[in-house]
Design a protein around this motif. Structure first.
Motif, mmCIF file in Angstrom:
data_model
loop_
_atom_site.group_PDB
_atom_site.id
_atom_site.type_symbol
_atom_site.label_atom_id
_atom_site.label_comp_id
_atom_site.label_asym_id
_atom_site.label_seq_id
_atom_site.Cartn_x
_atom_site.Cartn_y
_atom_site.Cartn_z
ATOM 1 N N UNK A 107 35.090 111.860 -14.342
ATOM 2 C CA UNK A 107 35.066 113.487 -14.627
ATOM 3 C C UNK A 107 33.839 113.817 -15.420
ATOM 4 N N UNK A 108 33.465 114.929 -15.102
ATOM 5 C CA UNK A 108 32.710 116.352 -15.431
ATOM 6 C C UNK A 108 33.263 117.171 -15.769
ATOM 7 N N UNK A 109 33.122 117.586 -17.479
ATOM 8 C CA UNK A 109 33.550 118.851 -17.817
ATOM 9 C C UNK A 109 33.016 119.978 -18.525
ATOM 10 N N UNK A 110 32.625 121.154 -18.356
ATOM 11 C CA UNK A 110 31.532 121.369 -19.316
ATOM 12 C C UNK A 110 32.432 122.231 -19.864
ATOM 13 N N UNK A 111 33.245 122.050 -21.463
ATOM 14 C CA UNK A 111 33.722 123.158 -22.426
ATOM 15 C C UNK A 111 33.033 124.136 -23.238
ATOM 16 N N UNK A 112 32.167 125.092 -22.314
ATOM 17 C CA UNK A 112 31.451 125.986 -22.124
ATOM 18 C C UNK A 112 32.751 126.920 -21.354
ATOM 19 N N UNK A 113 33.040 126.717 -20.650
ATOM 20 C CA UNK A 113 33.774 127.043 -19.894
ATOM 21 C C UNK A 113 35.908 127.372 -20.158
ATOM 22 N N UNK A 114 35.595 128.163 -20.614
ATOM 23 C CA UNK A 114 37.045 128.896 -21.518
ATOM 24 C C UNK A 114 38.399 128.770 -20.513
#
Length: 892
Positions: free
Chosen positions: A270-277
């Motif tokens: 996975x690639x995940x961007x936690x700055x996106x709510x």
């Protein structure tokens, strides 16, 4: 006589299933063994169309059915309705006595007709040539009045999905849908969402990631096999207190967009961007960038209900934390398994944390990746990347799974502690039904290692490994199915595998080497055509015949024989056609005149794959140039004979006679072509040649002693090491112990150096390796370290060391005949059979062997100990014999 009460009721092999689509469900139950003298000879069933069973709501009564089987009973009443909860109960009879009625069990039907689906498939917008694939987020608001009494969601996706209702995750750790032949069928899931809905505004959401639909598959990591656009289908059915119902389904009123999970691939990670709510997309209003969903173009694939429990969390592992020489934080979970790690991540906003997973370390202590051939460790593989938002974050992957013991973490500020890390094991939750114990703890370790490999590979299909290929090789399933049938309740799981197999079978009867086949009309390419010639391989394609027969032997499953008959027959008929065509290799072998038409010497066959020290590339080349006719003909003899037995069970006398005669002729041809010196020399004079001759019952009685002696001699010449590969290793110890060489079998079992089972364990294996060696001479790992195939030794531990094995289907009659040896002072096997728990337990004390046998109600056992052979019925029985009896551990 005590009056038992039936219990442990199941419908279609499952407990209280939610959403089945069979028109005639199967029912099973158990009877308490304590009911002395009560042996079922009949049963009665009653079915009610109400969750709360009552006599007033009974819509079907079977009347008394004369049968001793507490399983395989079929519903034969009026047609079942869709989306309806039913309850049923059973009473069993023994002569003129009858049990109490059981407590009711329930099941709920799914959507039984295609017309029950009012929802449609929706998908993302078509991608442009340069746009990267993204995880898709679908959502819709609906307004509901009060008074909801019952609500169900029927959902599926092309890809793996997670369902949300008002922000609440309904799917949890489950990986759904299960992998099927996605050109043909897709499983849907049913969710009880009654308590998740509220009066007024509700938000439904579905996240869809690559899954098996668009994710990388197989040896070559081919992506977008079945399609290049993710999709979902959701149907909400709501019932109200006033008796009205309303249905809401996916259409173009739904919105679709992207979110914090950028991309998620089963193999790559996975690639995940936690700055996106995380939750904004489920708020009252759709976030910016969402747009109306598109209708999926029409496709003939069908929606089918689940038949197996979902892949989900089945265990956890703690880890130690250290540093690699390069400075990465290293997590060691102490056990190779399939799943992922939950890790507490810290770091400044915008930094990327990288988590990599592997089964092994390099000799200098770094994470090893290059051993996974074709994986390309420079590519994004078994690796998660998390863009941090500056706040501590407990990261758990959502749509990926991998085999590993070790993980490294880079890009985080704080030193991790064991409390910051947890290994999450994922598998199909199959109940453990077999238990083995022995005085030598190494044998119990073998069983634990087999169980670990089974769990790692019995996920959304039966795979060869959870790392490199993750492919459903038929040969692995064929040889391991009996072991799985002893260890876990695998009937439903392997039924699903076989249904996929039948869907993917070629019109000419040949079979893909792996199921699902990882091919599709969408992506069919030159490479797929180039590799299609391997679909003729015996030992692999014979899974169509031998796995259904295994399920019948161990579970009494006649239904699987009915379902798979056409597939099994098609496979054997193509062997018959090929045998009539003589190949070039036979021109250099012993000719057998009129029997030549029963010799299979055409087509490609993998043969005795991965013998110790053999190079697979060389084996592949050699078998292309010279098909292994002795091996191929042996499987033709075996499968045609099993097909005859299947026909006999199904009551088809004509087919039974046809294939019995064929099998006799093939065996005669095999002996004429490949056996010399009255059994003393077979084919290429390899260990596996003799294993097949003995265990496939290809030899005449007078030939067996010489063949067994030669097998024992070959093992002894190898300094008590095995020389077999995938196909024959599961049968090697049986071939020895059943033919007067139990001492040699034990020496093999307890061999400490490679190639051997203990050789792997002594080098730290916690799951069985794909090759006997496991490592190259330079200390680097060699291909997969998690294959279940060699774990088939567990079957011999149960059935010969402890001596518990079925003589009739479902252990209706079973054998208790331990093979004593190896310095053991005790061993035991207990198996939860369809009739109840059967057990064989022995120990040596004061110069005598003491054997205890447990026989469930409705079954009998044949006990062999010393020079005694006894037939016993239900109950607990004890026997003893002198420990030095000449008949201990020998065939009788």
């Amino acid at each position: 006589m005590n009056r038992p009460t039936p219990h442990s009721l199941k419908t279609d092999l499952r407990t209280a299933p939610l959403g089945i689509d069979s028109a005639q469900p199967e029912f099973s139950w158990l009877i308490d063994d304590e009911a002395s003298g009560f042996v079922q000879d009949g049963y009665e069933l009653e079915l009610s169309d109400s969750r709360q069973f009552s006599a007033d709501s009974v819509q079907w009564r079977s009347g008394r059915v004369n049968s001793s089987r507490p399983f395989g009973a079929r519903y034969e009443g009026p047609a079942l309705a869709s989306a309806t909860m039913y309850s049923w109960r059973v009473k069993v009879h023994s002569g003129t006595a009858a049990s109490e009625w059981s407590a009711p069990a329930t099941f709920e039907t799914g959507l039984l007709k295609a017309s029950d689906w009012t929802a449609g498939w929706i998908t993302e917008a078509p991608r442009t040539k340069n746009s990267a694939p993204r995880t898709q987020y679908f959502r819709r608001q609906i307004e509901l009045p009060g008074g909801v009494t019952r609500a169900r969601i029927y959902a599926s996706a092309l890809g793996w999905y997670r369902l949300y209702v008002n922000g609440a995750d309904q799917t949890g750790p489950d990986l759904v849908p299960r992998w099927t032949s996605l050109d043909d069928v897709v499983e849907y899931q049913v969710y009880d969402v009654t308590d998740a809905l509220v009066e007024g505004r509700n938000v439904l959401g579905v996240v869809v990631a690559e899954g098996r639909f668009r994710g990388a598959l197989g040896t070559f990591n081919k992506a977008a096999v079945y399609g290049d656009r993710l999709a979902t289908i959701v149907q909400l059915a709501v019932e109200y207190a006033d008796g009205t119902t309303r249905t809401y389904g996916t259409d173009t009123s739904w919105d679709v967009g992207t979110g914090r999970i950028v991309i998620a691939d089963p193999k790559k990670g996975e690639r995940i961007d936690t700055t996106i709510p995380e939750i904004d997309w489920l708020a009252d209003d759709a976030p910016a960038g969402f747009a109306p969903a598109h209708r999926m173009p029409p496709h003939p694939r069908r929606l089918i209900a689940e038949e197996v429990e979902r892949v989900t969390q089945v265990g956890t592992f703690s880890a130690t934390v250290s540093r690699t020489p390069s400075g990465a934080q290293l997590l060691d979970f102490g056990q190779n398994f399939n799943g992922y790690a939950r890790i507490r991540l810290t770091g400044p906003a915008g930094r990327t944390a990288v988590i990599r997973y592997s089964e092994v370390l390099t000799p200098d202590g770094e994470l090893e990746m290059d051993y996974l051939e074709y994986a390309d460790s420079k590519d994004w593989f078994q690796r998660d990347e998390v863009i941090l938002d500056g706040q501590p974050f407990d990261y758990t992957p959502s749509f990926t799974i991998r085999g590993f013991r070790y993980a490294t973490v880079e890009g985080v500020d704080d030193d991790l502690t064991p409390d910051d890390v947890l290994g999450i094991e994922l598998s199909t939750p199959l109940p453990v039904i077999g238990e083995f114990r022995a005085s030598d703890p190494r044998l119990e370790q073998m069983v634990r290692t087999t169980m670990a490999s089974l769990r790692a590979n019995f996920s959304d299909t039966a795979t060869d490994c959870p790392t490199r290929e993750r492919t459903g090789w038929t040969g692995d399933v064929q040889v391991f199915a009996p072991t799985a049938a002893i260890m876990v309740d695998s009937d439903a799981f392997l039924r699903r595998y076989l249904r996929n197999l039948a869907l993917e079978q070629d019109p000419d009867g040949r079979l893909p080497n792996w199921i699902p086949s990882e091919t599709s009309d969408f992506s069919w390419a030159l490479r797929d055509r180039a590799l299609s010639f391997v679909r003729s391989s015996v030992g692999w394609g014979d899974a169509a015949v031998l796995v259904p027969w295994t399920l019948y032997q161990y579970y009494g499953d006649e239904e699987v024989l009915r379902r798979q008959w056409d597939s099994a027959k098609a496979w054997v008929e193509q062997l018959e056609r090929r045998a009539r065509k003589s190949g070039l290799s036979r021109r250099f072998g012993k000719r057998v005149g009129r029997l030549e038409k029963y010799i299979v010497d055409t087509g490609y066959h993998y043969g005795e794959w991965l013998r110790p020290g053999e190079n697979p590339a060389n084996t592949f080349r050699d078998n292309v140039l010279r098909p292994p006719a002795a091996l191929a003909t042996a499987y033709y003899a075996l499968s045609s004979g099993v097909l005859a037995q299947m026909a006999d069970v199904l009551g088809d006398d004509k087919e039974a006679v046809r294939w019995t005669e064929t099998s006799h002729r093939v065996r005669e041809a095999w002996r004429a072509a490949f056996v010399t010196h009255n059994g003393g020399r077979i084919a290429d004079d390899r260990q596996d040649d003799y294993v097949r001759g003995l265990t496939f019952d290809l030899l005449l009685p007078q030939q067996r002693p010489a063949a067994a002696a030669r097998l024992a001699e070959l093992v002894t010449e190898a300094d008590d090491h095995l020389g077999t590969g995938f196909l024959s290793t599961p049968l090697l110890l049986q071939a020895l112990s059943e033919n007067g060489h139990a001492d040699v079998a034990y020496r093999l079992l307890l061999q400490e150096t490679a190639p051997s089972w203990l050789g792997q364990l002594n080098r730290g294996a916690t799951t069985w390796w794909e090759t006997w060696e496991g490592y190259e001479e330079n200390g680097h790992a060699k291909v997969s370290h998690d294959h279940y195939t060699f774990g088939s030794v567990t079957r011999w531990l149960h059935e010969h060391v402890a001596g518990l094995r079925p003589l009739e289907p479902a252990y209706r009659r079973f054998l208790a005949a331990p093979v004593i040896g190896g310095g053991l002072t005790s061993a035991s096997s207990a198996v939860d059979t369809p009739y109840g728990r059967a057990a064989s337990s022995w120990k040596i004390a004061r110069g005598r062997i003491h054997l205890a046998v447990t026989v469930p109600a409705g079954t009998t056992a044949e006990v062999r100990i010393g020079d005694r052979v006894e037939q016993v019925g239900a109950g607990q029985h004890e026997f003893s014999a002198l420990a030095d009896s000449p008949l201990i551990g020998t065939k009788r």
